[in-house]
Design an enzyme around this catalytic site. Structure first.
Site, short mmCIF file in Angstrom:
data_model
loop_
_atom_site.label_atom_id
_atom_site.label_comp_id
_atom_site.label_asym_id
_atom_site.label_seq_id
_atom_site.Cartn_x
_atom_site.Cartn_y
_atom_site.Cartn_z
N LYS A 32 -0.41 4.75 4.68
CA LYS A 32 -1.23 3.77 5.42
C LYS A 32 -0.66 3.53 6.81
O LYS A 32 0.55 3.35 6.96
CB LYS A 32 -1.33 2.45 4.63
CG LYS A 32 -2.30 1.45 5.27
CD LYS A 32 -2.77 0.40 4.30
CE LYS A 32 -3.67 -0.63 4.97
NZ LYS A 32 -4.93 -0.04 5.45
N HIS A 52 0.84 -1.20 0.00
CA HIS A 52 0.00 0.00 0.00
C HIS A 52 0.87 1.25 0.00
O HIS A 52 2.06 1.20 0.31
CB HIS A 52 -0.89 0.04 1.25
CG HIS A 52 -2.08 -0.87 1.16
ND1 HIS A 52 -2.01 -2.19 1.54
CD2 HIS A 52 -3.36 -0.65 0.74
CE1 HIS A 52 -3.21 -2.76 1.36
NE2 HIS A 52 -4.04 -1.84 0.87
#
Ligand SMILES: NC(=O)C1=CN([C@@H]2O[C@H](COP(=O)(O)OP(=O)(O)OC[C@H]3O[C@@H](n4cnc5c(N)ncnc54)[C@H](OP(=O)(O)O)[C@@H]3O)[C@@H](O)[C@H]2O)C=CC1
Ligand SMILES: O=C(O)C1=N[C@H](C(=O)O)C[C@H](O)C1
Length: 274
Positions: A164, A160
């Site tokens: 995040k 990600h």
């Protein structure tokens, strides 16, 4: 606005998912944006939600009073943070509306609070609201069931964007649960979430996780089933956050006429018996 359009509130309206949700709600005929909420002190307060999300002015200003918004709405779509989602769950239960929760990184204690709220609210919660990932979870369960644990190791990799804050991702855990269900084992006691230093050989029957973070990656997940001399890889790559927002809006519409209770995206998609 037609009378039958479902009135939705977006909480965390200024966030990456909040802005995407406002855009998707704006372009979906069966729903309407009733209110947009951010926390007290947010620089987004007072701004037009449409301008914030790039669709142009829509006459809905961002406010910080969720209860007032929920009392006159039919559903809330919530991609925020665990503590915020717990608060919103209590308010959605008070207002007896639909609460779609996409927030990840929630603790067991948070989950108990969502369950308590679902006595009065219709709660749809999933670590991933996209059709593709939910199909991937069904395929993962089938593959884990078909390939024997002796000889086939399961590893889950995710990557990600650098912003995040939780790991492993909600999706990786959802895929881990699917693999564990296929194998008939308990994920919590059989997962290896971190490896570092002299780890020794891989314990048989476990499900491993690896986390990568960087750049602007929306969300990539792979489930690797590793055998002697062969690998099976099942994977999904999210290219645009609108896949999650479209799933969340579909979940709100699906739950509109359901009884209070806790539902998953598999229920929404009719995949829960697979
Ligand atoms: N299930 C799924 O399909 C998906 C889940 N997610 C999950 O959704 C969550 C949000 O992701 P993302 O949009 O990238 O994160 P962002 O940080 O961009 O957005 C979160 C937003 O929520 C706001 N917020 C936090 N607390 C409150 C509060 N108490 N009241 C009102 N607003 C609040 C934040 O404000 P502030 O900045 O002031 O804190 C921020 O604007 C994460 O948990 C992520 O993992 C993401 C994509 C898909
Ligand atoms: O934080 C994100 O961005 C995402 N979070 C969810 C997760 O934790 O799996 C879903 C998606 O992968 C994007």
């Amino acid at each position: 606005m037609s009378e039958n359009e479902m009135k939705l509130v977006v909480v965390g309206a200024g966030g990456r998912m909040g802005q995407t949700l406002i855009r998707v709600i704006h372009e979906t005929p069966s729903v309407t944006l009733h209110a947009a909420i951010e926390r007290e002190g947010s620089p987004f307060l007072g701004k037009d939600a449409g301008e914030l999300s790039g669709v142009g002015p829509i006459g809905v200003a961002v406010t910080s009073d969720p209860l007032q918004a929920f009392l006159n709405a039919e559903g809330v779509v919530d991609f925020t943070a665990p503590a915020a989602s717990v608060t919103f769950a209590g308010l959605a239960a008070q207002a007896r509306i639909v609460h779609v929760i996409g927030t990840t990184g929630c603790s067991a204690d948070d989950e108990e609070k969502f369950t308590a709220a679902s006595r009065h609210a219709r709660v749809v919660k999933s670590g991933n609201m996209s059709l593709g990932v939910n199909l991937l979870s069904v395929l993962t369960k089938q593959a884990a069931r078909a390939l024997p644990a002796e000889g086939w190791d399961i590893e889950i990799i995710e990557m990600h964007h650098k912003h995040k804050v939780d790991a492993p991702s909600g999706t990786a855990l959802l895929l881990g649960e699917a693999a564990a269900a296929g194998r008939g084992i308990d994920l919590a006691s059989q997962s290896v979430r971190v490896r570092d230093g002299h780890t020794g050989p891989r314990p048989g029957g476990t499900i491993g996780f690896a986390t990568l973070r960087g750049g602007s990656v929306v969300g990539d997940h792979s489930v690797i089933l590793a055998g002697e001399g062969e690998l099976v890889t099942l994977s999904h790559s999210a290219r645009d956050r609108s896949i999650f927002a479209r799933g969340a809006v579909a979940a709100a519409l699906w739950a509109r006429n359901k009884k209070p209770g806790q539902y998953s995206m598999l229920d929404v998609l009719g995949l829960s018996n697979q």
